[in-house]
Scaffold this active site. Structure first.
Site: not given
Ligand code: UT7
Length: 321
Positions: A111, A248, A278
């Protein structure tokens, strides 16, 4: 001599896929995606390729800059999703636009790819080696993400952005910062093809992007404000002097956090991730092109830019438009 961006261009695939569209084919919702990331839609390729979008973005940037192909002596393209291992996508662009005087190569800084390309170009221009460059960030991320992993596939999109850069006596780049932390490389990774030579017994395996989102998030909200602060100070400016911050586009919450840490209003942080998602190396140049075509960028304005992501890598620059 300063390194100045004199034209921008971008190209997004024709097909738009909304969060609601995704919720019909996987267990997700517009509410989850938009509240956690700010993303509402993304463009995904059907016919388009990384090179076809790059070529279109390049042509638009050259037209915007009023520069002909003969004048370009350097093409650097940041990508993690080229069409070929070789030739480089930059060479495909060179051939298509007829920039026969240019040297062309790709770089992989994920990125941060476009920002690394800008900083490399700046070094060449400062050294007096080249005068006019075409720099690009281009991705077809939809082919390297796992469409069964809802935690990553909803985040990414496809597209290409380009800028024409030239040595200028009056305006241009004032400072830059860039860095890498290979020790944390595994938090955002995508394995290349496995070895299938006669000496190795491995099953050919396709690999897709794997991301530890929370680790990347923590990295971004600490590294990006620090890198921006350092770059702004090196330019002899304060954050208040900056007219726009072009970051970004990974997650609206990262951008909000940077704005808070720098004590700068969110209004100075333009957004494209709501309709693009992204797009890794393409995010910053696509955002710049949108800002440019909306007439937000006026000569002499101070713009701070920052890219961050896989590697891990990060890069910032402060420039006068
Ligand atoms: O360009 C490269 C740079 N990348 C980034 O900057 C990414 C940075 N990170 C993020 O933006 C965030 O960490 C995410 C948006 C990717 C994820 O957000 P989060 O608040 O860290 O969510 P999580 O991964 O901890 O997931 C929370 C919950 C989980 O369920 P449980 O285990 O709490 O029951 C996931 O299974 O959300 C669930 N989940 C979803 N639910 C509905 C994960 N993806 C989805 C989805 N739809 N697409």
């Amino acid at each position: 001599m300063k390194t100045r961006i004199i034209g921008t261009g971008s190209c997004l695939p024709e097909t738009v896929v909304t969060n609601d569209d995704l919720s019909k084919i996987m267990d997700t919702s517009d509410e989850w995606i938009s509240s956690r990331t700010g993303i509402r839609a993304r463009h995904l390729v059907k016919e388009e390729t990384t090179s076809s979008m790059s070529i279109e973005a390049a042509k638009r940037a050259m037209e915007n800059a009023g520069v002909t192909a003969d004048e370009i002596d350097l093409i650097i393209l940041g990508t993690v999703s080229p069409d070929y291992v070789t030739p480089a996508c930059a060479c495909e662009v060179q051939a298509a636009i007829g920039a026969k005087n240019a040297v062309a190569f790709d770089i992989n800084a994920a990125c941060s790819g476009f920002m690394f390309a800008l900083n490399i170009t700046n070094a060449y221009i400062q050294a007096g080696l080249y005068r006019t460059a075409l720099i690009l960030g281009a991705e077809t991320l939809s082919k390297i993400i796992d469409w069964k992993d809802r935690g990553t596939c909803v985040l990414f999109g496809d597209g290409a952005g380009a800028a024409v850069v030239r040595g200028d006596e009056k305006y241009g780049m004032l400072s830059f910062d860039q860095g890498s932390d290979g020790v944390k490389g595994d938090v955002l990774a995508c394995l290349n093809r496995t070895n299938n030579n006669p000496l190795v017994e491995t099953d050919p395996m396709l690999s897709y992007v794997h991301m530890d989102g929370q680790e990347v998030y923590k990295f971004a909200v600490t590294t990006v404000p620090a890198s921006l602060q350092k770059t702004i100070e090196a330019a002899g400016l304060t954050a208040e002097d900056i007219d726009y911050f072009a970051l970004h586009q990974a997650n609206i919450r990262i951008i909000q956090s940077v704005s808070k840490r720098l004590h700068i209003s969110e209004e100075k942080f333009p957004i494209s991730l709501d309709h693009c998602g992204n797009i890794s190396a393409a995010s910053v140049p696509i955002l710049l092109d949108e800002m440019n075509r909306k007439g937000l960028l006026q000569p002499g304005m101070k713009i701070a830019m920052s890219g961050f992501g896989g590697g891990l890598t990060w890069a910032s620059a402060v420039l006068e438009w």
